[in-house]
Scaffold this motif. Structure first.
Motif, short mmCIF file in Angstrom:
data_model
loop_
_atom_site.label_atom_id
_atom_site.label_comp_id
_atom_site.label_asym_id
_atom_site.label_seq_id
_atom_site.Cartn_x
_atom_site.Cartn_y
_atom_site.Cartn_z
N ASP A 1 17.13 63.36 58.01
CA ASP A 1 15.80 63.05 58.53
C ASP A 1 15.62 63.59 59.95
O ASP A 1 14.56 64.12 60.29
N GLU B 1 20.06 70.01 57.20
CA GLU B 1 19.73 68.76 56.50
C GLU B 1 20.57 68.56 55.24
O GLU B 1 20.66 67.46 54.72
N ARG C 1 15.08 67.37 59.83
CA ARG C 1 13.70 67.67 59.39
C ARG C 1 12.69 67.36 60.49
O ARG C 1 11.74 68.11 60.71
N PHE C 2 12.90 66.25 61.22
CA PHE C 2 12.00 65.87 62.30
C PHE C 2 12.01 66.94 63.42
O PHE C 2 10.96 67.33 63.92
N ARG C 3 13.21 67.41 63.76
CA ARG C 3 13.30 68.43 64.81
C ARG C 3 12.61 69.72 64.41
O ARG C 3 12.09 70.45 65.25
N ARG C 4 12.61 70.01 63.09
CA ARG C 4 11.93 71.21 62.59
C ARG C 4 10.42 71.01 62.49
O ARG C 4 9.68 71.96 62.29
N GLY C 5 10.00 69.75 62.55
CA GLY C 5 8.58 69.46 62.40
C GLY C 5 8.16 69.20 60.97
O GLY C 5 6.98 69.24 60.65
N ASP C 6 9.13 68.92 60.08
CA ASP C 6 8.84 68.70 58.66
C ASP C 6 8.48 67.26 58.34
O ASP C 6 8.20 66.95 57.20
N SER C 7 8.52 66.36 59.31
CA SER C 7 8.33 64.95 58.97
C SER C 7 6.89 64.57 58.80
O SER C 7 5.98 65.20 59.10
#
Length: 80
Positions: A71, A10, A74-80
């Motif tokens: 973004d 990111e 982060r979404f792929r990591r589950g941080d969203s």
């Protein structure tokens, strides 16, 4: 058209400097391959969709593409 390595970082937002997956582009980082040369934006979008499979609902402004990439990571990591 750019076919590049996804660093999945990111903090990497300078998309012009992503490493190419095409060895013939090794000396031309950020330049990509020209698919077509047209006079207006709508024709360019149509050509990109036809020649490269670009998705009409996935276009982003170059000025925010790095932020959009962050973004996505982060979404792929589950941080969203």
């Amino acid at each position: 058209m750019h076919t590049v390595e996804d660093p999945n970082d990111e903090n990497f937002r300078d998309l012009d400097n992503l490493l190419s997956l095409d060895p013939s582009e090794e000396d031309h980082v950020g330049q990509g391959r020209e698919l077509a040369l047209v006079a207006d934006e709508l024709e360019a979008i149509k050509r990109a969709e036809a020649l490269a499979g670009a998705q009409p609902d996935r276009w982003v402004n170059f000025g925010v593409a790095g932020d959009d990439y962050a973004d996505l990571v982060r979404f792929r990591r589950g941080d969203s």
